[in-house]
Design an enzyme around this catalytic site. Structure first.
Site, PDB file in Angstrom:
ATOM      1  N   ILE A  41       2.132  -3.316  -3.835  1.00 14.98           N
ATOM      2  CA  ILE A  41       3.566  -3.607  -3.970  1.00 14.98           C
ATOM      3  C   ILE A  41       3.908  -3.986  -5.404  1.00 14.98           C
ATOM      4  CG2 ILE A  41       3.781  -4.174  -1.534  1.00 14.98           C
ATOM      5  CD1 ILE A  41       3.887  -7.164  -2.365  1.00 14.98           C
ATOM      6  N   GLY A  42       3.041  -3.587  -6.314  1.00 15.53           N
ATOM      7  CA  GLY A  42       3.284  -3.860  -7.726  1.00 15.53           C
ATOM      8  C   GLY A  42       2.356  -4.930  -8.260  1.00 15.53           C
ATOM      9  N   THR A  43       1.434  -5.386  -7.408  1.00 14.24           N
ATOM     10  CA  THR A  43       0.650  -6.561  -7.764  1.00 14.24           C
ATOM     11  C   THR A  43      -0.725  -6.225  -8.322  1.00 14.24           C
ATOM     12  OG1 THR A  43      -0.029  -6.564  -5.466  1.00 14.24           O
ATOM     13  CG2 THR A  43       1.752  -8.046  -6.063  1.00 14.24           C
ATOM     14  N   GLN A  87       0.414 -12.802 -11.573  1.00 15.82           N
ATOM     15  CA  GLN A  87       1.035 -13.334 -10.355  1.00 15.82           C
ATOM     16  C   GLN A  87       1.485 -14.775 -10.555  1.00 15.82           C
ATOM     17  OE1 GLN A  87       1.941 -11.958  -7.330  1.00 15.82           O
ATOM     18  NE2 GLN A  87       1.587 -10.157  -8.570  1.00 15.82           N
ATOM     19  N   GLY A 109      -6.521 -14.850  -2.479  1.00 16.22           N
ATOM     20  CA  GLY A 109      -5.253 -14.129  -2.642  1.00 16.22           C
ATOM     21  C   GLY A 109      -4.324 -14.993  -3.445  1.00 16.22           C
ATOM     22  N   VAL A 110      -3.508 -14.369  -4.285  1.00 18.01           N
ATOM     23  CA  VAL A 110      -2.885 -15.131  -5.350  1.00 18.01           C
ATOM     24  C   VAL A 110      -1.372 -14.890  -5.459  1.00 18.01           C
ATOM     25  CG1 VAL A 110      -3.476 -13.394  -7.097  1.00 18.01           C
ATOM     26  CG2 VAL A 110      -3.317 -15.786  -7.782  1.00 18.01           C
ATOM     27  N   GLU A 128       1.330 -15.873  -3.663  1.00 15.49           N
ATOM     28  CA  GLU A 128       2.401 -16.818  -3.315  1.00 15.49           C
ATOM     29  C   GLU A 128       2.181 -18.235  -3.828  1.00 15.49           C
ATOM     30  OE1 GLU A 128       4.092 -15.364   0.589  1.00 15.49           O
ATOM     31  OE2 GLU A 128       2.075 -14.587   0.667  1.00 15.49           O
TER      32      GLU A 128
END
Ligand SMILES: Cc1cc2nc3c(=O)[nH]c(=O)nc-3n(C[C@H](O)[C@H](O)[C@H](O)COP(=O)(O)OP(=O)(O)OC[C@H]3O[C@@H](n4cnc5c(N)ncnc54)[C@H](O)[C@@H]3O)c2cc1C
Ligand code: SF4
Lengths: 757, 336
Positions: free
Chosen positions: A472-474, A648, A712-713, A715
């Site tokens: 999604i662009g990450t 992020q 995972g990074v 949020e």
């Protein structure tokens, strides 16, 4: 074969050392050169355009809808509305894998539930014709009283749902010598990704293909198959590149089934792009929250009670609550705790997760209360937190899989220079400016969702990894290639990553910061399988370049299969082995089990943590406040790509500046229509609002979650930014505003120093 | 957006002739000139402007900045905002103008936006720009004003009427107002030379009429009077974020100092008025006084005395006062 690679702590100098390094995006050149195709970039032969007509009232009923003029306009094929809209089913409300944003099928009745609701859709040969005709549809309404009250006290009743409870909060509250009892408010925020929601729907007489701007192709496929009434195998969803989503694109919104239904009805491909105004009404938002936080502590600063009651607003159509108490039960140690929630209904569109749903507004409230408690205790806010560090997750009794919040706080304090903190309001100066400092902790849930992947080694010398998840662009494309490189040693530019298509093995939704933790182990498993097959051919194929050798004697280095005892160049290129054996590819499948279903994983409480330290600069003469410096120390397990991960966190911090100071969707009270419904008036951070940022990753692998140790990074970086900023604002200005955003008008009249230590 | 025809004007005369086919040069005009297009195209997409004919004036030779023999500066209507902001003559003699231009919009927009287009940009009142709101006297005369009882944080506190409280959003025009610019217009009746103070109109009962332009009138250039060696100027813009936002309050200050004494002062405000707001009240307070904070404060009080707050924008009164005081402090304390 090298199945002994330690992915969580790769040996330097080996291919696996790419895990953790700052690898540039492999899809970067596609994006900067305009080759990358976003959903709205798909153009199909005979394609037509759909443009919605939206309700301009917030509550009531359509009394007449006159499309006669529009239907007669050049290029117009059809005007859909209640009455002639092809049948759509509700998506299965009990399903967890087929979710939609707004559950009412579009144009299902003539009631208006919120301003902006689609009341008709014009389909025409060109976009301009459709827009012009949409403007010519005449709709009359009978209005009924609307309720968009910002006062959510109707949610604070005995019927609040208890989300977590231990001990007795009231007793704990009276047992405390120092207490805080305050209400904090966060406004409705709109996601506003730059890429607007879009779908191109194609129907071939039997099958749908939807080019859909989604964070979850698998979910979209199931949900749209449900709504359109076709078997799942007749629904394909494709999403190659996303211009960001921030959660807004997790679930399909009503424009998607409209376009698909029209495509089937007209037997023409239909493109529908949601315009910027509609982005504010029809595709979800972060709801408003009102949160009462009660903290009590001993005079030494030990928490005796935490109570967190909150209400959020949802639409009349769907009850979707903001889970503000997500982090509350586990962040700090206390014997007495209660978290209660409720949802109130308003004439607004259905809300939806926005980056760090629940925890982000929730931590704004609870961490603000912690900062207020520190002031009342005359205690350093970092110390207060260190003092209340729990031994384990007190809400479940499980140990944390990997928690280093104390180190986040101490490392951050040191990097920031916190020892020079002087809590007295207005006491710290930088030239003519007053500065303020603030701190807050961050937490975000971690987990794995189930996934399948496939990796093939091909006779053209490439390795291909496919998975029905999406980037999604990450940086998902890039980190998947990194894993293949880590395992096979094949150079990065020979690795192809294919994502975003429901024809591929099913992968997770890009939400909850879970893709990395979920998919990486399955890629590794698949790559090992593909490699094992290759080496088998190398030893026992016909012909076999290493006849008689054992698979274990061989290695794959830089694309060469060779004897471990010899140099890589003494071996044979892997594609050559396949070519000679007339085998096009070897391939392996990998899968990851969801951590929510795995017994091993159920033993732990999985969370990421972090701490943000913030400096603001305040110019009292002109009430100008800027966030000047942020140090973020983040504990997300092993970092896979240092560049993408930093990106992020930095992006999230900038978003947090917007949350604290700018962002709020404003509604006209009479019509429930957003007034700042465009990117000029909905204020978000601009480049010069970007503070100096220092992001530190602790980088402790969480091997309870996966062999890679990565959580995972996406949020965590936004959690805790706003309360750190508002604490800094208070220290600089003496202004304690418990409702976001804090604006220039709030800072015109700073209060005199209220306390000193 | 409705269908329209596009004509490239080959001469000033042709542009005027085409423009004169419209009944009005104000809201509702059926013929519109297009310069940079950054206001017009937006509003056409939003259906707020619905011209049937758009006349492209970019081919006209109106893009020069020329120093006149008398020391005044002539700025062509089609000079891009970015070029004007970096023009050496402007930087030397009119820093207030350069600062104002650079505080506006974004780099890309300033590369397109022109002098004349900037003067004629329309209000950012959200009710004006979103046709889903039926009540807007500026857009639809007689329909009412949704902003007065609505979300009016960004609206005006000076020069308002019960029919409209929309600001004129330009930064450039505020600087030009403090510089006492003159706007040159060519129309059916020949050439006119209009003081900027007389160019804009407050809304009164006809908020749809924003300036004195008649059908066919084409702005050709703007003249800034010569400055003296003692002239100093400054622009200060206050807003929520650091960039890319219209002013909540701004101040353009132009002063001539005689030692510590203010010989002459010109003060104009942005973000608070229904037109670029010249404050002669503030100027009167300052002229002849020493450059001291007490007088700046009195001047700021005077400037905002007539201000009328609405539901959400009362803070602008104090914000504008602060803005004036700070701008004056800066301009009088700078090393000459
Ligand atoms: C997102 C955004 C942010 C912005 N932020 C700011 C800001 O912070 N501060 C600020 O001051 N401005 C800001 N602007 C406005 C910008 O400055 C104006 O849009 C621009 O100056 C208009 O110039 P233009 O040449 O593009 O005008 P156009 O759109 O071409 O024309 C505007 C109007 O002027 C008329 N016109 C143009 N030339 C002539 C002429 N020679 N004679 C007669 N009529 C003419 C046109 O017919 C039209 O009605 C912003 C704009 C946008 C889109
Ligand atoms: S303030 Fe003026 S522009 Fe805004 S709604 Fe009222 S009349 Fe229209």
């Amino acid at each position: 074969m090298a199945d002994d690679i330690n992915m969580a702590n790769p040996a330097p100098g080996t291919p696996a050392a790419i895990l953790g390094s700052a690898v540039p995006r492999i899809d970067g050149p596609l994006k900067t050169s305009g080759v990358a195709r976003y959903s709205a970039d798909f153009n199909l032969p005979r394609m037509v355009y759909a443009v919605p007509v939206v309700a301009t009232i917030g509550s009531g009923r359509i009394t007449s809808l006159d499309a006669t003029q529009a239907e007669g306009m050049r290029g117009v094929l059809k005007v859909y509305r209640h009455g002639n809209m092809p049948r759509l089913y509700k998506s299965n409300p009990a399903s967890r894998t087929a979710q939609v944003g707004e559950t009412r099928p579009p144009m299902d009745d003539e009631t208006i539930y919120y301003n902006g609701q689609y009341v008709a859709v014009v389909v025409a040969e060109t976009m301009d014709q459709a827009r012009a005709a949409a403007g010519a549809v005449k709709v009359r309404y009978a209005t009924t009283p609307l309720n968009i009250s910002r006062d959510l006290s109707d949610g604070f009743t005995d019927k609040m749902e208890v989300k977590s409870k231990r001990g007795d909060v009231d007793q704990g509250f009276s047992a405390g010598t120092v207490t805080v009892d305050e209400t904090y408010i966060t406004p409705i925020e709109t996601h506003n990704p730059i890429e607007m929601h879009a779908v191109v729907a194609d129907w071939d007489g039997r099958n749908f293909t939807l080019y859909e701007s989604t964070q979850g192709v698998a979910n979209a496929k199931e949900a749209m198959a449900d709504m359109l009434g076709v078997p799942q195998e007749n629904m394909r969803v494709v999403m190659q590149f996303l211009g960001s989503g921030f959660g807004g694109k997790l679930f399909p919104w009503t424009h998607t089934p409209i376009a698909a239904a029209a495509a089937r009805d007209l037997n023409r491909p239909v493109k529908l792009v949601v315009d910027r105004h509609m982005m504010f009404t029809n595709v979800g938002h972060r709801p408003r929250t009102v949160q009462r936080v009660r903290l009590a502590a001993t005079s030494a600063g030990k928490l005796t009670s935490i109570s967190h009651d909150y209400a959020s607003d949802s639409s009349l159509l769907d009850e979707k609550g903001e889970n503000c108490g997500e982090a509350t039960p586990l962040l700090w140690s206390t014997p007495n705790l209660r978290v209660r929630a409720s949802v109130v209904r308003r004439n607004l569109g259905t809300p939806t997760p926005m980056r760090g749903p629940g925890a982000v507004p929730g931590l704004y409230a609870t961490e603000s209360a912690m900062n207020e408690l520190a002031i009342k205790l005359r205690m350093d806010p970092v110390q207060l937190r260190l003092l209340n560090e729990p031994e384990l997750d007190e809400s479940t009794g499980k140990p944390f899989s990997s928690r280093h919040l104390k180190e986040c706080l101490t490392t951050g304090a040191e990097k920031f220079g916190w020892s020079r903190y002087n809590p007295e309001v207005g006491s710290m100066k930088k030239g003519d400016l007053t500065i303020g400092w603030g701190v807050a902790a961050a937490s975000w849930i971690a987990g794995r969702s189930g996934t399948d992947t496939h990796v093939s080694m091909n006779d053209d010398g490439t390795v291909r990894v496919v998975c029905g998840t999406q980037d999604i662009g990450t940086g998902t494309y890039t980190i998947f290639a990194q894993v293949v490189h880590a395992r096979t040693g094949v150079p990065m530019d020979r690795i192809k990553v294919v994502l975003g298509d429901t024809r591929l093995p099913s992968g997770p939704m890009s939400g909850g910061s879970m893709v990395t933790g979920s998919v990486l182990p399955s890629i590794d498993e698949a790559a090992r399988e593909a490699m094992g097959q290759l080496l088998k051919i190398a030893t026992s194929g016909n012909p076999a370049p290493f006849p008689g050798a054992k698979v274990d004697d061989l290695a794959l280095t830089d694309g060469y299969v060779h004897l471990k005892s010899g140099a890589p160049a003494s071996g044979v290129r892997f594609e050559k082995i396949l070519q000679d054996a007339n085998v096009r590819a070897t391939g392996g499948k990998g899968s990851t089990q969801s951590s929510f279903e795995s017994d091993a994983a159920k033993k732990f409480s999985f969370h990421s943590f972090g701490a943000h330290f913030v400096e603001v600069e305040y110019d009292p003469g002109i009430a100008r406040l800027r966030v000047s410096r942020v140090v973020s120390v983040i504990d997300v397990g092993k970092v896979i790509n240092a560049r993408a991960a930093r990106n992020q966190i930095e992006g999230a911090v900038v978003m947090g500046v917007g949350m604290a100071l700018f962002e709020e969707t404003q509604y006209d009270a009479r019509t429930a229509r957003p007034t700042n419904n465009n990117l000029a008036d909905y204020i978000i951070s601009s480049n010069p609002d970007t503070p100096e940022m220092d992001v530190v990753f602790l980088d402790y692998p969480d091997t309870n979650l996966s062999s890679f140790g990565a959580r995972g990074v996406g949020e965590i970086g936004l959690a805790g930014v706003a309360p750190a900023i508002t604490a800094a604002i208070y220290q600089a200005t003496g202004v304690r505003k418990r409702e976001l955003p804090v604006r220039i008008e709030d800072l015109l009249h700073p209060a005199p120093a209220l306390h000193s230590i | 957006m409705i269908d329209f025809s596009l004509t490239r004007a080959g001469s000033t005369e042709q542009a005027i002739r085409l423009g004169a086919n419209a009944k009005t040069a104000q809201q509702g005009a059926l013929v519109r000139f297009i310069a940079g297009g950054t206001t017009l195209v937006d509003l056409m997409k939003l259906d707020v402007e619905q011209p049937r004919q758009v006349v492209d004036i970019n081919g006209l030779a109106l893009a020069d900045v020329v120093r006149n023999p008398d020391g005044s500066l002539r700025i062509g209507a089609l000079v891009r905002n970015a070029d004007l902001a970096h023009n050496p003559e402007v930087l030397r003699s009119y820093p207030v103008l350069s600062l104002a231009l650079l505080s506006g919009a974004s780099g890309q927009l300033r590369n397109m936006a022109t002098t004349s287009g900037n003067l004629l940009q329309r209000t950012r009142c959200t009710y004006f720009r979103d046709t889903a709101f039926p009540a807007c006297n500026k857009r639809e005369p007689g329909s009412g004003c949704a902003a007065i009882e609505g979300n009016n944080r960004i609206n005006a506190v000076l020069g308002t009427s019960e029919h409209c409280i929309a600001t004129h959003p330009s930064d450039m025009a505020v600087a030009m107002t403090a510089l006492e610019a003159r706007i040159h217009v060519v129309g059916l009746k020949g050439e006119r030379d209009i003081a900027i103070a007389d160019f804009y109109r407050v809304p009164g009962t006809t908020p749809n009429i924003e300036n004195v332009l008649e059908p066919g009138d084409l702005i050709t250039y703007v003249t800034l009077p010569a400055t003296t060696p003692a002239t100093r100027s400054h622009y200060l813009k206050l807003r929520d974020r650091a960039s890319y936002e219209f002013a909540l309050a701004s101040a353009a200050v132009v002063v001539e100092l005689d030692g510590k004494r203010i010989r002459k002062a010109r003060i104009a405000l942005g973000g608070v008025g229904t037109k670029p707001w010249r404050s002669e009240e503030a100027e009167r307070v300052l002229e002849g006084k020493p450059a001291e904070e007490a007088h700046f404060k009195t001047a700021a009080e005077a400037a905002m005395r007539a201000a009328k707050p609405y539901r959400e924008n009362g803070f602008k009164i104090e914000l504008a006062r602060r803005c004036i005081v700070r701008a004056l402090t800066t301009v009088t304390s700078e090393q000459a």
